[in-house]
Design an enzyme around this catalytic site. Structure first.
Site, PDB file in Angstrom:
ATOM      1  N   ASN A  21      -1.807  -6.114   6.318  1.00 41.64           N
ATOM      2  CA  ASN A  21      -1.695  -7.569   6.223  1.00 41.64           C
ATOM      3  C   ASN A  21      -0.209  -7.908   6.165  1.00 41.64           C
ATOM      4  OD1 ASN A  21      -1.709 -10.255   5.529  1.00 41.64           O
ATOM      5  ND2 ASN A  21      -2.583  -9.940   3.471  1.00 41.64           N
TER       6      ASN A  21
ATOM      7  N   LYS B 288       1.216 -10.733   6.327  1.00 45.29           N
ATOM      8  CA  LYS B 288       1.510 -12.027   5.688  1.00 45.29           C
ATOM      9  C   LYS B 288       2.510 -12.814   6.550  1.00 45.29           C
ATOM     10  CE  LYS B 288       0.294  -9.900   1.370  1.00 45.29           C
ATOM     11  NZ  LYS B 288       0.394  -9.850  -0.082  1.00 45.29           N
TER      12      LYS B 288
ATOM     13  N   HIS C 104      -8.043 -14.531   1.201  1.00 47.00           N
ATOM     14  CA  HIS C 104      -7.000 -13.790   0.498  1.00 47.00           C
ATOM     15  C   HIS C 104      -6.546 -14.597  -0.724  1.00 47.00           C
ATOM     16  CE1 HIS C 104      -3.161 -11.956  -0.412  1.00 47.00           C
ATOM     17  NE2 HIS C 104      -3.602 -10.886   0.231  1.00 47.00           N
TER      18      HIS C 104
ATOM     19  N   GLU D   1      -3.765 -15.304  -1.851  1.00 46.36           N
ATOM     20  CA  GLU D   1      -2.670 -16.258  -1.590  1.00 46.36           C
ATOM     21  C   GLU D   1      -3.210 -17.534  -0.937  1.00 46.36           C
ATOM     22  OE1 GLU D   1      -0.299 -13.414   0.525  1.00 46.36           O
ATOM     23  OE2 GLU D   1       0.025 -12.340  -1.355  1.00 46.36           O
TER      24      GLU D   1
ATOM     25  N   GLU E 198      -9.224  -7.033  -4.192  1.00 50.81           N
ATOM     26  CA  GLU E 198      -7.783  -7.104  -4.434  1.00 50.81           C
ATOM     27  C   GLU E 198      -7.532  -7.809  -5.762  1.00 50.81           C
ATOM     28  OE1 GLU E 198      -5.494  -6.805  -0.472  1.00 50.81           O
ATOM     29  OE2 GLU E 198      -5.919  -8.913  -0.840  1.00 50.81           O
TER      30      GLU E 198
ATOM     31  N   GLY F 226       1.408  -7.281  -4.631  1.00 54.40           N
ATOM     32  CA  GLY F 226       2.849  -7.476  -4.511  1.00 54.40           C
ATOM     33  C   GLY F 226       3.610  -7.293  -5.812  1.00 54.40           C
TER      34      GLY F 226
ATOM     35  N   SER G  31      -0.719  -3.367  -4.002  1.00 56.44           N
ATOM     36  CA  SER G  31       0.331  -2.374  -4.226  1.00 56.44           C
ATOM     37  C   SER G  31      -0.047  -0.948  -3.806  1.00 56.44           C
ATOM     38  CB  SER G  31       0.804  -2.408  -5.682  1.00 56.44           C
ATOM     39  OG  SER G  31       1.405  -3.661  -5.971  1.00 56.44           O
TER      40      SER G  31
HETATM   41  P1  PGA Z   1       0.489  -5.622  -1.398  1.00 56.21           P
HETATM   42  O1  PGA Z   1      -0.482  -6.762  -0.786  1.00 56.21           O
HETATM   43  O2  PGA Z   1       0.077  -4.335  -0.775  1.00 56.21           O
HETATM   44  O3  PGA Z   1       1.886  -6.051  -1.008  1.00 56.21           O
HETATM   45  O4  PGA Z   1       0.291  -5.638  -2.877  1.00 56.21           O
HETATM   46  C1  PGA Z   1      -1.819  -6.506  -0.526  1.00 56.21           C
HETATM   47  C2  PGA Z   1      -2.470  -7.749   0.025  1.00 56.21           C
HETATM   48  O5  PGA Z   1      -2.098  -8.846  -0.411  1.00 56.21           O
HETATM   49  O6  PGA Z   1      -3.349  -7.690   0.921  1.00 56.21           O
END
Ligand code: PGA
Length: 253
Positions: free
Chosen positions: A9, A11, A97, A99, A169, A175, A215
């Site tokens: 992903n 983003k 997601h 976000e 998640e 993140g 992460s």
């Molecule tokens: P990350 O994000 O691996 O940077 O923690 C995962 C995601 O948001 O799909």
């Protein structure tokens, strides 16, 4: 046997040229034949998708979008439809997601509409669920995840559910560099699989893919993906470097 899946992903990262360069690097590092053993998907920003599909042709690496709007077409300025994603070579789409839930106020009901639209248009939805730190500390995480799954998958019948992928998640792990321990993640994956069995059937729950995200990197991936109910990962930050992404892919083998 469920085939493992690793999805990147991206983003809101990478301009067109940067995206093309990263895709060429990924394609070089993921050797021929690897995608027979593990499904590999990349989800660049919308604007880079067409070019990405040209670069990835015949590589076995598949393409996904990061969102869609749930209407088929019309006066929805700034939005992208499922059929548009299909037309530029996408087979997958990430939905719900955290976000999108946090910054764009997407509710479980909106995500449910998007899931139905994706399925109707032949896109495989990767439906994201997960609790916040506050919800985990209040010990209501199972309840929150159950509600997310039940609402997001409402109206999905036994035939369509076969095409759905779920990504767990935990919001506190995205993140932040704080990964759920393999045991912590697997506990939730087992819970989700049992829930799918209750709502749909045992057979469907045995086959549905449940990814972990938050992460994941090339150091912790192997242990996470080795757990009984973790079928791969949705990778954010570590998918932006060809080497770490391809190492994560290889850690499923
Ligand atoms: P990350 O994000 O691996 O940077 O923690 C995962 C995601 O948001 O799909």
């Amino acid at each position: 046997m469920r085939k493992k899946l690793v999805a990147g992903n991206w983003k809101m990262n990478k301009t067109l040229l940067e995206s093309n360069a990263l895709l060429y690097d990924i394609q070089k590092l993921i050797e021929y034949g690897v995608t027979d053993k593990v499904s590999v998907i990349v989800c660049p920003p919308f604007i880079n998708l067409y070019s990405a599909s040209e670069i990835l042709k015949n590589t076995g690496v598949k393409l996904g979008g990061q969102n869609i709007y749930y209407k088929d077409e019309g006066a929805y300025t700034g939005e992208i439809s499922a059929s548009m994603l299909k037309s530029v070579g996408c087979e997958f789409v990430i939905l719900g997601h955290s976000e999108r839930r946090q910054y764009f106020k997407e509710t479980n009901e909106i995500i449910n509409n998007k899931t139905k639209t994706a399925l109707k248009n032949g896109l495989t939805p990767i439906v994201c669920v997960g609790e916040t730190l506050e919800q985990r500390e209040k010990n209501i995480h199972f309840q929150i995840i159950e509600e997310q799954i039940r609402i997001c998958l409402t109206g999905t019948d036994n035939e369509n559910i076969n095409k759905v992928i779920i990504a767990y998640e935990p919001v506190w792990a995205i993140g932040t560099g704080k990964t759920a321990t393999p045991e912590q993640a697997n506990e939730i994956h087992i819970f989700i699989r049992k829930l799918i069995s209750d709502i749909f059937s045992k057979d469907i729950s045995d086959n549905i893919l449940i990814l972990y995200g938050g992460s994941v990197n090339d150091k912790n991936a192997r242990e996470l993906f080795g757990m009984s109910d973790i079928d791969g990962g949705l990778i954010g930050g570590a998918s932006l470097k060809a080497e770490s992404f391809s190492n994560i892919v290889k850690s499923t083998l």
